[in-house]
Design a protein around this motif. Structure first.
Motif, PDB file in Angstrom:
ATOM      1  N   ARG A   1     101.841  49.358  14.672  1.00 12.67           N
ATOM      2  CA  ARG A   1     101.874  47.906  14.758  1.00 12.67           C
ATOM      3  C   ARG A   1     102.103  47.477  16.198  1.00 12.67           C
ATOM      4  N   GLN A   2     101.400  46.429  16.605  1.00 17.74           N
ATOM      5  CA  GLN A   2     101.556  45.894  17.947  1.00 17.74           C
ATOM      6  C   GLN A   2     101.614  44.377  17.896  1.00 17.74           C
ATOM      7  N   GLY A   3     102.270  43.791  18.895  1.00 18.12           N
ATOM      8  CA  GLY A   3     102.308  42.342  18.980  1.00 18.12           C
ATOM      9  C   GLY A   3     103.232  41.708  17.962  1.00 18.12           C
ATOM     10  N   LEU A   4     102.882  40.493  17.580  1.00 15.86           N
ATOM     11  CA  LEU A   4     103.733  39.664  16.733  1.00 15.86           C
ATOM     12  C   LEU A   4     103.648  40.047  15.267  1.00 15.86           C
ATOM     13  N   GLY A   5     104.785  40.035  14.598  1.00 17.66           N
ATOM     14  CA  GLY A   5     104.836  40.246  13.162  1.00 17.66           C
ATOM     15  C   GLY A   5     105.794  39.256  12.526  1.00 17.66           C
ATOM     16  N   ILE A   6     105.360  38.599  11.454  1.00 23.90           N
ATOM     17  CA  ILE A   6     106.201  37.654  10.719  1.00 23.90           C
ATOM     18  C   ILE A   6     106.141  38.017   9.248  1.00 23.90           C
ATOM     19  N   SER A   7     107.302  38.183   8.625  1.00 18.94           N
ATOM     20  CA  SER A   7     107.335  38.584   7.222  1.00 18.94           C
ATOM     21  C   SER A   7     108.612  38.074   6.573  1.00 18.94           C
ATOM     22  N   PRO A   8     108.648  38.057   5.233  1.00 15.58           N
ATOM     23  CA  PRO A   8     109.879  37.663   4.550  1.00 15.58           C
ATOM     24  C   PRO A   8     111.008  38.655   4.814  1.00 15.58           C
ATOM     25  N   SER A   9     112.226  38.179   4.676  1.00 16.41           N
ATOM     26  CA  SER A   9     113.413  39.031   4.782  1.00 16.41           C
ATOM     27  C   SER A   9     114.270  38.794   3.546  1.00 16.41           C
ATOM     28  N   PHE A  10     114.628  39.878   2.873  1.00 15.23           N
ATOM     29  CA  PHE A  10     115.422  39.797   1.648  1.00 15.23           C
ATOM     30  C   PHE A  10     116.698  40.609   1.793  1.00 15.23           C
ATOM     31  N   ASN A  11     117.736  40.189   1.091  1.00 15.94           N
ATOM     32  CA  ASN A  11     118.953  41.000   1.008  1.00 15.94           C
ATOM     33  C   ASN A  11     119.764  40.545  -0.192  1.00 15.94           C
TER      34      ASN A  11
END
Length: 247
Positions: free
Chosen positions: A71-81
């Motif tokens: 993976r390179q550059g920007l990454g946006i994803s959900p975050s759960f806990n």
């Protein structure tokens, strides 16, 4: 799932009036590992007891060259806990403390990768057990041991606002007893951690993942009179599938 991911990224681009080529993403591929697993760690922040719980795994989101796993550059994803419940009846050290229900946290994770280095930040809103904001900032370094096996080593700092820290580390005047004074705590960093993560690709799209994390409560959180153990280790294992789509 591919359609949902594509719609989310395309909608963000449309909202800013931008196109994939404007960011140098034309011809790139967005991918993410999605799966399920089991996490074994403190049953609530500051506890000296462990609890096993199921987890939804969503990690390694980012842009790659088509056919690549880097993976390179920007990454946006959900975050759960999820934080476990705290019941005063389970531990005599908590006698007189209010019970805390199990908490669910939902938010976003933003990351940026340069070669083997990844910087990230997360922010989540809590529900039920606590209603505060919490998250982490940190970085990871990737080492590829083979075409199938990759390792990450990382450092992170955990954060909680006044509601989060007050829920797990505060003591109200009504809960104070001799040896456990009232303790008012505000927002701030509460956990420093080092982690080691492994990913083994069983096939091109299926992988086994595992992580060992060793955290230590810091600052006002670490000094709280309700903390039973400032060291907070955890272990998680799971299986994921790689989802991807090309711009």
């Amino acid at each position: 799932m591919k359609s949902l991911l594509a719609l989310a990224v395309l909608a963000a681009s449309a909202a800013t009036g931008a196109h994939a080529q404007d960011f140098g993403l034309e011809g790139r591929e967005f991918s993410v590992d999605l799966g399920v697993g089991v996490d074994v760690g403190p049953d609530y922040p500051g506890s000296d007891d462990a609890e096993a719980r199921p987890v939804l795994i969503w990690r390694n989101a980012g842009f790659t060259e088509p056919g690549s796993d880097v993976r390179q550059g920007l990454g946006i994803s959900p975050s759960f806990n999820m934080e476990g419940e705290r019941e005063a009846s389970d531990n005599e050290d908590l006698a007189g403390m209010e019970d805390i229900d199990r908490a669910y946290e939902l938010g976003l994770r933003v990351s940026y990768a340069w070669g083997p280095l990844v910087a990230f930040g997360t922010l989540r809103q809590g529900f039920e057990g606590h209603e505060g904001l919490t998250g982490e900032i940190g970085g990871r370094y990737r080492t590829d041991l083979s075409d199938r096996l990759s390792l990450w080593s990382g450092l992170s700092l955990g954060y909680g606002d006044g509601d989060y820290n007050g829920t797990y580390f505060g003591v109200t005047p009504a809960e104070a007893i001799p040896g456990r004074p009232a303790y008012d705590i505000g927002g701030g960093f509460n956990l420093a951690a080092i982690s080691f993560e492994a990913r083994y690709a069983v096939t091109d799209n299926i992988a086994l993942v595992g992580e060992i994390k060793y955290g230590k409560l810091i600052g006002d959180a670490g000094d709280s009179p309700v903390v039973q153990d400032e060291y907070q280790p955890s272990l998680s294992v799971g299986i994921v599938r790689k989802f991807s789509f090309q711009f």
